[in-house]
Motif scaffolding. Sequence first.
Motif, short mmCIF file in Angstrom:
data_model
loop_
_atom_site.label_atom_id
_atom_site.label_comp_id
_atom_site.label_asym_id
_atom_site.label_seq_id
_atom_site.Cartn_x
_atom_site.Cartn_y
_atom_site.Cartn_z
N GLN A 88 -38.16 8.15 3.13
CA GLN A 88 -37.56 8.50 4.42
C GLN A 88 -37.68 7.36 5.43
O GLN A 88 -36.74 7.07 6.16
N ALA A 89 -38.83 6.71 5.46
CA ALA A 89 -39.02 5.62 6.42
C ALA A 89 -38.06 4.47 6.13
O ALA A 89 -37.50 3.86 7.05
N ALA A 90 -37.86 4.17 4.85
CA ALA A 90 -36.93 3.11 4.47
C ALA A 90 -35.50 3.48 4.84
O ALA A 90 -34.73 2.66 5.35
N TYR A 91 -35.14 4.74 4.61
CA TYR A 91 -33.80 5.21 4.98
C TYR A 91 -33.59 5.09 6.49
O TYR A 91 -32.56 4.58 6.95
N ASP A 92 -34.57 5.55 7.25
CA ASP A 92 -34.45 5.49 8.70
C ASP A 92 -34.33 4.06 9.20
O ASP A 92 -33.60 3.77 10.16
N ALA A 93 -35.05 3.14 8.55
CA ALA A 93 -35.04 1.74 8.98
C ALA A 93 -33.69 1.08 8.75
O ALA A 93 -33.23 0.25 9.54
N ILE A 94 -33.02 1.44 7.65
CA ILE A 94 -31.77 0.79 7.29
C ILE A 94 -30.54 1.57 7.75
O ILE A 94 -29.60 1.01 8.33
N LEU A 95 -30.52 2.87 7.51
CA LEU A 95 -29.33 3.68 7.78
C LEU A 95 -29.50 4.64 8.96
O LEU A 95 -28.52 5.25 9.39
N GLY A 96 -30.70 4.74 9.47
CA GLY A 96 -30.93 5.67 10.58
C GLY A 96 -30.56 5.04 11.91
O GLY A 96 -31.42 4.76 12.74
N PHE A 97 -29.26 4.83 12.12
CA PHE A 97 -28.80 4.19 13.34
C PHE A 97 -29.28 4.96 14.57
O PHE A 97 -29.14 6.18 14.65
N VAL A 98 -29.80 4.24 15.53
CA VAL A 98 -30.15 4.89 16.79
C VAL A 98 -28.87 5.09 17.59
O VAL A 98 -27.93 4.29 17.48
N PRO A 99 -28.79 6.15 18.39
CA PRO A 99 -27.56 6.43 19.13
C PRO A 99 -27.07 5.26 19.97
O PRO A 99 -25.87 5.03 20.07
N ARG A 100 -27.99 4.51 20.55
CA ARG A 100 -27.58 3.38 21.39
C ARG A 100 -26.80 2.34 20.59
O ARG A 100 -25.80 1.79 21.06
N ILE A 101 -27.23 2.06 19.36
CA ILE A 101 -26.55 1.08 18.51
C ILE A 101 -25.18 1.61 18.10
O ILE A 101 -24.18 0.87 18.09
N VAL A 102 -25.10 2.89 17.76
CA VAL A 102 -23.84 3.50 17.36
C VAL A 102 -22.83 3.42 18.50
O VAL A 102 -21.68 3.01 18.32
N VAL A 103 -23.25 3.82 19.69
CA VAL A 103 -22.36 3.79 20.86
C VAL A 103 -21.92 2.36 21.15
O VAL A 103 -20.73 2.11 21.41
#
Length: 214
Positions: A88-103
Amino acid sequence: ATITGLFVAVLLISNVASSKVLVFWPFTFDGGTLLFPLSYIFGDILTEVYGFRRARRVIWTGFASAFLMSIVFLVVGALPPAAGWENQAAYDAILGFVPRIVVASLIAYFAGEFTNSFILAKMKIWSKGKHLWQRTIGSTIAGEGVDTVLFTTIAFAGVLPWETFFLLAVSNYIFKVGIEVVFTPVTYAVIGFLKKEEKIDHYDYGTDFSPFRA
């Protein structure tokens, strides 16, 4: 259809690759910058050959695809992992875009791509179709400028040290415009081929350049 598919593929791959900030020669930028400039080349080709309206549809297709990808990644990341799955931590680091980056990514893409296509279409009319290299490079200078300023400001202002922030912004911009210049002969070849095969060379006389038209 081929160019549309490549355009969307480049956009989505670039968004995923942006999760890593890297050093490449004298440049410091996010990994997506290696590929993202190609989306502007495809935008140039679409606008030059088929006109602003066709490019507008493709830009919206890319926007919708990037938005859907971001939502799916966020939802998948938020759902509880299965027992025994410890990444999960690896997924969040690579694909878990934070909303600020997405926007930041979506706003910068939208504004930059439409700026690029609008300026190229207008320059084609002003130049009466001459000096293609001036249109492709000039529109990219403007479009990538808008994209870079918006993305780095929304995504990283106040987050990164200011020295790193400015280095990232300048490196992104120089590299992206440089790719456009280097690929100019390829852009010429593809545009020439498509105009000959499709028997079309569109000029945007009387075009409504609003991004929100069909």
